[in-house]
Every structure is written in C-alpha cells, then in structure tokens.
Design a protein around this motif. Structure first.
Motif, short mmCIF file in Angstrom:
data_model
loop_
_atom_site.label_atom_id
_atom_site.label_comp_id
_atom_site.label_asym_id
_atom_site.label_seq_id
_atom_site.Cartn_x
_atom_site.Cartn_y
_atom_site.Cartn_z
N ALA B 58 -37.92 -21.15 -17.55
CA ALA B 58 -37.67 -19.82 -16.97
C ALA B 58 -36.94 -19.75 -15.62
O ALA B 58 -35.39 -19.08 -15.21
N ALA B 213 -40.24 -12.53 -16.26
CA ALA B 213 -40.69 -13.46 -16.94
C ALA B 213 -42.19 -14.56 -17.20
O ALA B 213 -42.71 -15.09 -17.90
N GLU B 216 -44.44 -10.98 -19.48
CA GLU B 216 -43.41 -11.01 -21.09
C GLU B 216 -43.07 -12.44 -21.47
O GLU B 216 -42.87 -12.92 -22.64
N LEU B 217 -42.86 -13.22 -20.95
CA LEU B 217 -42.24 -14.50 -21.70
C LEU B 217 -43.20 -15.62 -22.11
O LEU B 217 -44.51 -15.79 -20.94
N ASP B 218 -42.66 -16.40 -23.17
CA ASP B 218 -44.82 -17.32 -23.99
C ASP B 218 -43.38 -18.96 -22.72
O ASP B 218 -42.21 -18.89 -22.74
N ASP B 221 -39.56 -20.61 -23.30
CA ASP B 221 -39.16 -19.70 -23.99
C ASP B 221 -37.64 -19.48 -23.01
O ASP B 221 -37.68 -19.20 -21.00
N PHE B 223 -35.04 -16.89 -20.56
CA PHE B 223 -35.36 -16.06 -19.40
C PHE B 223 -33.40 -15.70 -20.33
O PHE B 223 -33.46 -14.67 -20.61
N GLN B 239 -31.01 -9.85 -23.64
CA GLN B 239 -31.40 -10.41 -22.54
C GLN B 239 -30.97 -10.32 -21.30
O GLN B 239 -31.24 -10.06 -20.16
#
Lengths: 346, 430
Positions: B58, B213, B216-218, B221, B223, B239
């Motif tokens: 990210a 990030a 929320e982000l795995d 992933d 961003f 996005q």
C-alpha cells in the motif's frame, strides 16, 4: 646597482593596483554575503545580462531604487566586473614592468581566477543551482586571498628584502623561527577549511539530512577551536620571539583579535538564526524573537561571513611574510657559509 | 563595443556550455532531479506496529496517489475537488504556486519559492518539522502533517483560524527559534499561509490514507493502481473515491475553522483589564482584587494550574510528560520515550529524539501564543493542543467548571506573575 633585468624592481603602479584590487574585493565579498543572506541569488534571472540589458547599461533607477534583492545582486555583479577590470590592468602592468617571470604568470592566474569565479556566479544563476552558489561562496575568499598575496608580493618590502640579502651579506642573518612559519601556514589552511565548513552551514537546502548538518556544526566548532589555538600561538610566538619583525607580529596580534571577534559573531549568527539550543536559556534571553531578514540579524550573519574572509587573507599575509623572512634568512645564511668557505679555502 | 561583446558572450553561454564548465571544474549536481515529497515512514511504521498491518504494497500506492492529487514540491497541485465554492478561502492556487518551487524574485519585487526561502531549513520540505537544523532547536519545529497547532483560538480538536497562523508568522514565537516574518509583504505571508494549509492537508490526507490502508486493506492488496484505469475502470473509480472522500473530509475540517472570522475575547463589564504603572506596580484596587481571586482559582481544584505550573508559577510541577508529536509513536505504542533501544528503529525512520516538555515558568512572562489578555484567555479555555496543557473545564458544559468571569480573573493573575516579585520587593522597602 645597475638595472639588470634579472633583478626584480619595485613598481609603485603595480603594487598600488594590487592594493586597490584587494581593497575592492572586500566589499565584493560583503555584498556577495548579502546576496546569500537575503537569498537574492535569483533576483536577476539572466546572466551575463541583467533583465535583458547589458549589465553596465542597466537603468540605475531600477538598480538603486527598485527591489532590494535586485540592488544587492546587481551591485554584486558590478563589483565583480570591477575586480575583473582591475585584474586585467594588473596583467598588463605586470607584463610591462615586472621582471619576475613567475609573478607575471601569477597575475595571469589571478585573472583566470576572477574569470572562473565570475563564471561560477553566472552558472549559479543560469542553472539555478544552490550547490554552485555554495562553491562560488567558497572560491570568492580564495580569490580575495590571492589578491592579498599579490599586494604582498608586489610590495617594496618584499622585493627589497630579497635584494638586501644579496647585497648585505655581512649583516647577521636572522632566520625566523621555523615553527612560526609552519604554524602560520597551518593557520591559513585551517582558516580556509573553516570557511568551507561554514559555507555548508550557510548554503543549506531542505535536502540536507539533519545528521549531516549536525556533523558540519560539530566540525565548524572544532575548527573554530583549532583556528583560535593556532592564532593565539602564532601571535604569542611572534610577540615573544626574538627577531620577529613588526611586519609579522603586528598582523599576528590583529589576527588573534579578529578571531575572537569572529567567534563572538559566530555565536551571534547562531542565535539570530536558530536561537539557543537550550529552552531554559531562550526563556531568559529576555523577550527576543528572531526577526527573519531583520537588519541586525542580517548584519551579524554577513559580518561573520566577511570576517571569515578577512581572517584568511590576513593569515595569508602573515604566512607569506614569514616564508619570505625564512627564505631570505636561509639565503643569507647560505651566503655567509659560502663566504666562510671561500675564506677558509684562501 | 561592450554591448556586442556581451551579446556574443550571451549567445554562447548557453546552459550546456555552463554545465560543461561546471563539470570541468569537477562540480557535480548540474542536473539534480526535481525534488519529491518523502513518505511519512514513521507513521507507516506506527500503523504497521499498532494495527499489525502489512503496508508494504500500500505504501508506494499512497505515495503515488499523493503525487497525483497534490503534486510535487516544485509543482504543487491543489486537488480539483477542492477548487470549488465550498472550499473557497483555504488555498489560492496562484499563491500556492508562488510559495512553492525554487527561490527567485523579479523586477517588480515579486518573490517566488517563499517556503524554501523562509521555512524549509527548520520545517523541512514535507513540513515534517525535521529540517536540517531541527535537532538543534528546542522546542523542535512543528510537524505540520498531523494538522495540530498549539496557539489558536479554537477548541482542542479543531483547526486553527487563518488569523491564528497569521499571528504566529507575523509575530514569530518568542523564546523559540520560530522567527517573526513581519518584514515580509502581507501578500507573501498569505501565500505562505496557503502553503501551510497545503502541507497540512496533504500530510493529514497521507496519514488518513495510511490509516485507511491499515484498517481496511488485506496484506498485499493494492490501494491505488492507476494502471487499472483502462483495465478495470470500476475498480479504479472505487479506489479514487476512497481517496477523494478522505481529501474532502480533511479539507472540510479546515474549512470549518480556518476561514472563520474570530473576534478576540474581551473581558466583560466589571473585570478590570490588566495594567501595571511605570514602576511595575499594580495600584488599581479592583485589579488587585481580581488578581487575588485569580490566585485562588489558580491554586484551586477545578483549574488546577498549580499541579503543573507549581504553586509559585515557576513551572516546577511534578509532571514528566511528552508532547503529542512524541507520544504518538512512543507511549501510544507502549514504548517508553526514555528507552533508547526501544525507540532506536523509529528514530531511524525520521522521529526526533524525545524531549520532556515542561510546563512554562509563568514568571518569565514569555507567552508564545501572544501576551495580550485575550491570548491568555484563549490558552486557558482552549488549552495548548499537542502539549499536555489541557483546556480548563467551563460552565455551563461542566457544572463544576469555571465561569467566564473567573477565567478573566485567572488571566489577570497569570499576567501579574512576572511582576509579583518586583512588587513584593518594592513593598518591603517602603
């Protein structure tokens, strides 16, 4: 003494011009310092012209009564040009009246130096590179020192001291303390190194890492200590030593004083830029708020820069004079030995 | 003649020739690449540690997004979505451009590159308060990126007003290394204020995106992936939306206070204004009474000023605290700021060595946020955000809190402290 071309001859015109050049370079250094203090390096975007004008024809009203930054930058260029013309004059006179070949080439080197220095100034503007500004700031004092050396080496004293040594072989040779020669030389070198480090502190950009800045600060402080130490020792040796001529001990004393003034100016420069690193002390310095680009602030900072150059030049004067005495002393001693040798052979 | 020589020189002294000349002299750096904003690595590490997130993928995406919306130090952009009526008064795009970039000025005395000329050595290009000189300054220069300011007339949690930041720029911060820029033209000050907002908003957006990030982000992933614009326009639009929502939110916070016209608070009828006579004595009986009441409040439970500033006001309270900018990456991660080994890796990422923040010696009479009664009033009712100094509890929000009148008494007491000793001395000699 007949006028054999081998014997150097003192030329009043040459020496005077060299002195005038040296005197003219000092304000040039000051105004150059102001350019950096006021960040006026890009107040004139073109070079060698000034806003499209031939620099000598630029309207005086805008130059003198226009923006302050323009005044500083354009004045710096005009003073630089003046130094250039004086150098041309020196070369011409040297090649007409001077008998010392090396000195003639020295004046050519001086002219080359002023051209390179001007070129660097121009490159700083045309390429808009602060690194070049920093280098230009380091080479300026070098040129000042060269001009000073020219004045010393063209003086009557310098030339006739050499001749005396040839003529008066009977007089007692007075070799100058060789330690003094070495220390005076070291002093000039240390003073110049100090100026280079100072230029790093002054020509800061946002790209400099705090660690690097810290390293420069520490070097600047260490070198300040070294320069002070050397200046004090040189002054002490010349005042206390026997046979040290006034032409060495007077400037040595002055130099030691100048270094003290310079240290005070250096501390002042730090305070008017960054306050004191100790919060409690800042509280105590009454109600001082740094005034960005303030008159006194700028004066202190620029005086620190100019005094740095002055220290270098003065230490060059001292070093050159001790060298001269040392070499004359040695040649006198050699002469004496030769006489002794001749006498014992006879 | 001289004219033609200059012409010839001019014609041949091109950039290239000068470059060659400079290279010939052994100087490198002829074509240094244009500067870029460095990422907030400290905050990335802080979120990675705090939330156990992996931000490896990210982080570069966020840097790219910032460049796309906010540009570079030489060519800053103010996001298109903020160039609307709704956000008018935050940043003027022309002034922003003038404050950015390389330093220069012209024949009309218009100055460009103002931030680099005046601020960058201390506050740094990113505005992270870690310019080259920063380690020598105490207090450290402000990190603009969290958008937190100390000396403002707005409550904790709110942005400063334009007038607040303008006062800081014009007056400087007394007793610190923050200079006064009162000699600058007012238009230059306004351009710098715009740039300040720009750096703050940019910095806050960066932090918010990093947090987004992290939450929320795995791991692994993307961003923000501009190359999706053709391949998967819907995904790309999503996005973009996440990013633009963050930008709107941050700018909205600024808009809420920054453009506000604040009126300096004034003491109500019946509270005497602070004044000393020429010998430094306080003669007015009503004022003395107000100061005496103020002393009680100062020492009292509610205001509790003495707990930090000490009973005598010399700032000798027992606190050993740190400011927000330090606590954020130390205590809030469970690290002891005094534990060298624990914080070492974070120092390498751009944190400044923690320093204890001490309560002010109120007898020194140094007021960084301004020494007018209205300034002191603001400090007391709003606290000093980012520092440990809290806002005082006020009525009616807090039934036990102080009234406005009581705060003005306290203001008078605080202002009298630097004069108190003098007064006692002269009183004794009578």
């Amino acid at each position: 003494m007949n006028e054999s071309p081998k014997v150097p001859r003192y030329s009043k015109a040459l020496h005077r011009l060299a002195v005038v050049l040296t005197i003219a370079v000092f304000p040039l250094i000051w105004v150059g310092g102001l350019v950096t203090t006021y960040d006026a390096g890009m107040a004139v975007p073109d070079w060698p012209g000034t806003y499209g004008w031939n620099m000598f024809a630029y309207p005086a009203t805008t130059w003198l009564f226009g923006p302050f930054d323009l005044l500083v930058e354009h004045s710096h260029r005009l003073l630089g040009a003046l130094a250039g013309f004086l150098c041309i004059g020196l070369v011409i006179i040297a090649w007409r009246v001077e008998y010392r070949r090396w000195f003639q080439f020295w004046t050519v080197a001086l002219l080359a130096a002023v051209i390179i220095q001007g070129g660097l100034g121009g490159a700083r503007v045309v390429l808009d590179e602060r690194t070049i500004a920093m280098i230009h700031g380091c080479t300026g004092p070098l040129f000042f020192a060269m001009a000073t050396a020219t004045a010393v080496m063209s003086s009557r004293w310098w030339i006739e001291l050499g001749q005396e040594s040839r003529r008066e072989t009977e007089s007692t040779p007075r070799p100058i303390n060789s330690k003094l020669v070495v220390l005076a030389t070291l002093l000039a070198i240390a003073a110049y190194m100090q100026l280079i480090v100072g230029a790093q502190l002054r020509h800061l950009t946002g790209a400099v890492a705090p660690k690097l800045f810290t390293a420069f600060v520490h070097s600047h402080l260490t070198l300040a200590g070294l320069v002070l130490l050397l200046a004090v020792i040189v002054a002490a040796l010349s005042w206390l030593g026997r046979f040290v001529p006034a032409s060495v001990y007077r400037p040595s004393g002055l130099l030691a004083l100048l270094v003290l003034v310079q240290i005070a100016l250096g501390l002042g420069t730090w305070v008017v830029n960054y306050a004191v690193p100790w919060e409690a002390i800042n509280q105590q310095i009454a109600h001082y708020t740094i005034l960005a680009k303030g008159f006194w602030e700028s004066l202190i900072v620029t005086a620190h820069v100019a005094t740095g150059s002055l220290i270098i030049s003065l230490s060059v004067v001292i070093a050159l004079r001790t060298w001269r005495f040392a070499s004359v002393g040695t040649s006198q001693a050699q002469n004496k030995d030769a006489i002794h040798a001749a006498a014992s052979q006879a | 003649m001289a004219e033609s020589v200059v012409e010839i020189v001019k014609k041949h002294l091109t950039r290239e020739v000068l470059c060659a000349f400079v290279l010939f002299l052994g100087i490198s750096g002829c074509d240094s690449p244009p500067p870029k904003f460095a990422p907030n690595r400290l905050f990335i590490e802080r979120m990675a540690r705090g939330e156990g997130a992996d931000l490896e993928v990210a982080a570069p995406d966020i840097a790219q997004a910032l460049e796309d919306w906010f540009g570079t130090p030489d060519q800053p952009k103010w996001p298109q979505i903020l160039q609307t009526e709704e956000f008018a008064g935050l940043v003027d795009v022309d002034r922003l451009g003038r404050a950015a970039g390389q330093v220069r000025s012209d024949e009309n005395d218009v100055h460009y590159g103002l931030y680099r000329e005046h601020c960058v050595n201390c506050h740094s290009q990113e505005g992270n308060g870690r310019g080259p000189t920063s380690v020598f300054l105490n207090p450290y220069p402000r990190d603009f990126r969290p958008g937190i300011y100390k000396f403002k007339a707005t409550a904790i949690g709110r942005k400063p007003t334009r007038a607040d930041l303008r006062r800081t720029l014009v007056n400087g911060i007394v007793g610190t290394s923050m200079p006064s820029f009162q000699l600058l033209k007012s238009d230059d000050i306004e351009a710098l204020l715009d740039y300040l907002v720009y750096l703050s908003v940019r910095g806050e957006v960066e932090r918010a995106l990093i947090a987004e990030a992290a939450f929320e982000l795995d791991a692994g992933d993307r961003f923000y992936a501009p190359e999706l614009s053709d391949r998967d326009p819907d995904r790309f639009a999503e996005q973009r939306e996440v990013i633009e929502d963050v930008i709107l939110e941050v700018a909205g916070d600024w808009q809420d206070s920054f453009v506000e016209e604040t009126v300096a608070p004034e003491p109500p009828e019946g509270v005497p204004a602070f004044a000393v006579d020429s010998s430094g004595r306080i003669e007015d009986a009503a004022l003395r009474a107000s100061i005496d009441r103020g002393r009680e409040i100062y020492l009292g439970e509610v205001a509790n000023c003495a707990s930090c500033h000490g009973k005598t006001g010399v700032g000798d309270g027992p606190t050993k605290d740190y400011d927000f900018w330090t606590k954020e990456w130390t205590t809030s991660l469970g690290l002891d700021p005094a534990d060298r080994d624990a914080i070492e890796p974070l120092l390498d990422l751009g944190a400044l060595k923690p320093r204890v923040i001490s309560p002010r010696d109120l007898r020194a009479g140094i007021y960084r946020g301004g020494g007018q009664p209205s300034d002191i009033y603001s400090r007391i009712v709003n606290g000093i955000e980012g520092s440990p100094m809290p806002a005082v509890a006020m009525q009616p929000d807090n039934p036990r809190g102080l009234t406005e009148l009581e705060v003005w008494d306290l203001v008078n007491y605080v202002l009298s402290l630097p004069h108190e000793q003098l007064e006692l001395l002269s009183g004794a000699s009578e």
